[in-house]
Design a protein around this motif. Structure first.
Motif, short mmCIF file in Angstrom:
data_model
loop_
_atom_site.label_atom_id
_atom_site.label_comp_id
_atom_site.label_asym_id
_atom_site.label_seq_id
_atom_site.Cartn_x
_atom_site.Cartn_y
_atom_site.Cartn_z
N ALA A 19 -7.62 1.04 -3.06
CA ALA A 19 -6.79 2.01 -1.94
C ALA A 19 -6.92 1.38 -0.75
O ALA A 19 -5.88 1.04 -0.02
N ALA A 20 -8.19 1.08 -0.25
CA ALA A 20 -8.54 0.54 1.05
C ALA A 20 -7.89 -1.06 0.98
O ALA A 20 -7.23 -1.50 2.16
N MET A 21 -7.91 -1.72 -0.04
CA MET A 21 -7.34 -3.10 0.01
C MET A 21 -5.88 -2.94 0.14
O MET A 21 -5.22 -3.61 0.91
N GLU A 22 -5.24 -2.24 -0.50
CA GLU A 22 -3.61 -2.03 -0.33
C GLU A 22 -3.45 -1.47 1.09
O GLU A 22 -2.49 -2.04 1.51
N ALA A 24 -4.83 -2.13 3.74
CA ALA A 24 -5.22 -3.53 4.40
C ALA A 24 -4.22 -4.36 4.42
O ALA A 24 -3.50 -4.85 5.53
N LEU A 25 -3.59 -4.58 3.19
CA LEU A 25 -2.54 -5.37 2.99
C LEU A 25 -1.31 -4.95 3.63
O LEU A 25 -0.61 -5.75 4.22
N ASP A 26 -1.07 -3.68 3.33
CA ASP A 26 -0.02 -2.84 4.24
C ASP A 26 0.07 -2.94 5.90
O ASP A 26 1.00 -3.19 6.30
N ARG A 27 -1.29 -2.94 6.30
CA ARG A 27 -1.23 -2.98 7.81
C ARG A 27 -1.15 -4.40 8.18
O ARG A 27 -0.39 -4.88 9.06
#
Length: 171
Positions: A19-22, A24-27
């Motif tokens: 979830a943290a990776m997603e 970061a990718l969304d940001r």
């Protein structure tokens, strides 16, 4: 040190960190969109691989991993994606290692895409690399350049040494 650029230098995704990776990718995608650029699925995949790496990762190691999902991936595919990610301020190139590392947007107070001076601490033993953004170091480099009549456009400092873990490791 070249072994640290191998494809196996990437950590397997942890479900708790997904979830943290997603996020970061969304940001990163939002940052690109804000500047009129698009984080395509390929670019997102390459950025994910760079961010998942435990240490700076080389283009060919990225290519090896990318071929698992995109059989036809070729070096120009990866290099174009890396050039885009660099231009967007989402990753940095560690010249000493000829490898790439994700920009630590939370570690230095600069948003993606904001040009900022940065320094890298590179462990010559294990390859661990930390990005720092020390304003005193940047000011010292700018002052030294000014004394020479030089106007820097971008400043990157790479320091090779031993990380805390390797310093404390029994030899």
């Amino acid at each position: 040190m070249a072994d640290s650029m191998r494809a196996d230098a990437v950590a397997a995704p942890d479900p708790a960190q997904d979830a943290a990776m997603e996020a970061a990718l969304d940001r990163a995608a939002a940052s690109c969109l804000h500047r009129g650029a698009q984080l395509t699925e390929l670019r997102r995949q390459v950025l994910r691989l760079v961010l998942q790496a435990r240490q700076p990762i080389g283009a060919y190691a990225l290519l090896d991993q990318l071929r698992g999902a995109r059989r036809g991936a070729a070096p120009p595919t990866v290099y174009r994606a890396l050039d885009f990610l660099l231009a967007q301020g989402l990753i940095h190139k560690v010249e000493r290692l000829n490898a790439f590392i994700g920009c630590d947007e939370t570690g230095h107070g600069h948003a993606h895409g904001e040009d900022h001076p940065h320094q890298f601490l590179i462990c010559g033993e294990c390859g661990a690399t930390a990005e720092i953004c020390d304003s005193d170091t940047s000011a010292a480099v700018a002052a030294a350049a000014a004394r020479q009549g030089f106007v820097p456009r971008r400043t990157t400092v790479e320091v090779e040494g031993l990380c805390a873990r390797c310093v404390g490791a029994p030899g």
